[in-house]
Enzyme design. Structure first.
Site: not given
Ligand code: NAD
Length: 489
Positions: A181, A257, A291, A393
């Site tokens: 997804k 992550e 991230c 963040e």
């Molecule tokens: P997000 O958590 O909003 O969304 C990530 C994914 O999860 C998307 O595909 C979204 O549709 C899905 N999602 C959202 N709510 C959900 C739920 N309740 N159930 C199932 N799926 C759900 O994150 P974002 O805004 O897309 O990305 C930014 C974040 O990702 C930042 O916090 C960043 O630090 C983190 N990030 C971490 C790493 C790492 O390796 N630690 C790498 C990249 C990004």
């Protein structure tokens, strides 16, 4: 918002077929605000079909010879390279990133991910132990690895193809089948990847894609599905928490992550020019939407002004603009919604007493770009660890510069966070570099560099930043279920 007449459609992929949703949602290019695609949203029925397809393919894929799977993964890497420019254009359309970044980072790493995990699985051994009891009996123990099963792969928008393939490659290497997804903000390359996976000869149903949002949409349908065997997720810490709750009733394993609020610690004995280059990359790369990006910079007081001035100059040299233009260094934020969030932190910083050293607002862009989600690279002084903008963040091109007097104080300040993803130490005293790096409560600490690592080394975070480690054998551990076999000799 403008709309093109020839919008590409982005489909779900189930058992090798494109599947239309009952509804679609628009994908906007954040560089200019244009709608560039219509995306087919997966409802519960489509998610069901994707999970069933993955379950059906698991038996044959999961029991196929490891060498055969490794060869297929290498072929996927070849096909990504053969169609690299299609991936580049799709990723630019979805993210507005500068072309050089997409080519050199996102797409190049996608191919490398498949090759690297092909090598890792092909050379991985098994645990074996000989037991010798006091009564003379002997037994041979050996562990065979089986796939975890049908794995839900949920990824964010900041490095869409890179992070997707970072999970899909090891999952397939271990014989799992997947339902992925991608983020609703960046759907295109996940569907394109289905084409190259099929071209490489991977059987239908091994890799499936469902598009949509989180709560009440494809994300929630997938994580609450009774027939998935585990979830690997990259995204916000609060989403990780929601996914944990979703899989708790069925007690499924998770690999997370999550977010970061990463610190850099700069000592007075650093090589100033190299530090400024490294720091400016770590704060502003991908418009701060990595991230691992640095959002807190602790600077030894005696060089605070010099370092701050140098960093301001570096920020002013960044060139925001057309993603396809050769000189562009910096793209927009991912969406207007995300810009609203980042802007709210720019306002909050001022309320909390920040001195804005550079940036702090929305830049004037020319022509169509005026409709994009642009933001100025921003640096603050005058804040401390009690401020919300120093604790939460932001995920934008921003950092707070804070002075320190002693090494001990710097370590305490850097570790004063609920996150624990990454840190960087800048010093020419290598003894101190090793010592301070070890003292960081993080998954990854760099000395005199940032975002450089061997893909076999552990990647992940502590605290709010995640659960588990990925990379090389660390990834294989999550995607495998070992069975120990004990034979009395
Ligand atoms: P997000 O958590 O909003 O969304 C990530 C994914 O999860 C998307 O595909 C979204 O549709 C899905 N999602 C959202 N709510 C959900 C739920 N309740 N159930 C199932 N799926 C759900 O994150 P974002 O805004 O897309 O990305 C930014 C974040 O990702 C930042 O916090 C960043 O630090 C983190 N990030 C971490 C790493 C790492 O390796 N630690 C790498 C990249 C990004």
């Amino acid at each position: 918002m403008t709309t093109s007449n020839l919008l590409p459609e982005v489909f779900n992929v189930v058992a090798g077929r494109h599947v239309a949703g009952r509804s679609t949602f628009p994908k906007v290019n954040p560089a200019d605000g244009a709608v560039v695609a219509q995306v087919h949203e997966a409802d519960a029925e489509i998610v069901d079909a994707a999970v069933a397809a993955a379950r059906h393919s698991l038996k044959t894929w999961g029991s196929s010879p490891v060498g055969e799977r490794a060869n297929l993964l290498r072929r996927v890497a070849d096909r990504i390279e053969a169609r690299a420019e299609e991936f580049v254009e799709a990723e630019i359309r979805d993210t507005g990133k500068p072309v050089h970044l997409v080519r050199e980072l996102d797409v190049a790493r996608a191919a490398t991910n498949f090759r690297s995990f092909a090598d890792t699985i092909a050379s991985a051994g098994l645990d074996s132990f000989m037991t010798e009891l006091a009564d003379g009996r002997q037994a041979l123990n050996y562990a065979v690895n089986k796939p975890l099963g049908v794995v839900a792969v949920i990824v964010p928008w900041n490095l869409p193809l890179l992070l997707l393939t970072w999970k899909v490659a090891p999952a397939l290497a271990c014989g799992n089948t997947v339902v992925v997804k991608p983020s609703e903000e960046t759907p295109s390359t996940a569907t394109l990847l289905a084409e190259v996976i099929a071209e490489a000869g991977v059987p239908d149903g091994v890799y499936n894609v469902v598009h949509g949002f989180g709560p009440g949409s494809a994300g929630e349908h997938l994580t609450t599905h009774k027939d998935i065997d585990g979830v690997t997720f990259t995204g916000e810490s609060s989403t990780g928490s929601a996914i944990m709750r979703a899989v708790a009733p069925a007690v499924r394993p998770v690999s997370f992550e999550l977010g970061g609020k990463n610190a850099a610690v700069v000592f007075a004995d650093c090589d100033l020019e190299k530090t400024l280059d490294g720091l400016s990359r770590s704060i502003f790369l991908n418009t701060g939407q990595v991230c691992l990006c640095t959002e807190r910079v602790y600077v030894e007081r005696s060089i605070f002004d010099e370092l701050a001035n140098g960093l301001v100059e570096r920020a002013k040299e960044l060139k925001l603009g057309d993603p396809h233009a050769a000189g562009t260094t910096t793209g927009p934020l991912i969406s207007d919604k995300h810009r609203e969030k980042v802007q709210s932190y720019l306002d909050l910083a001022v309320e909390e007493g920040a001195e804005v050293l550079v940036g702090g607002g929305v830049p004037q862009m020319e022509g169509e770009l005026a409709h994009g989600a642009w933001i100025e690279p921003t640096l603050w002084a005058g804040l401390d660890n009690s401020c919300r903008v120093v604790r939460e963040e932001v995920f934008g091109p921003v950092a707070a510069l804070i002075p320190f007097d002693t090494e001990e104080e710097a370590i305490d300040l850097a570790n004063d966070t609920e996150y624990g993803l990454a840190a960087a130490v800048w010093t020419t005293n290598l003894e101190r570099g090793h010592r301070v790096a070890r003292s960081m409560r993080v998954g990854m600490a760099w000395v005199n560099t940032w975002y450089l690592r061997d893909l076999r080394s552990p990647f992940g975070g502590v605290g709010l930043s995640g659960i588990g480690r990925e990379g090389g054998l660390h990834s294989l551990h999550f995607y495998s279920e070992p069975t120990n076999i004990c034979v009395q000799l």
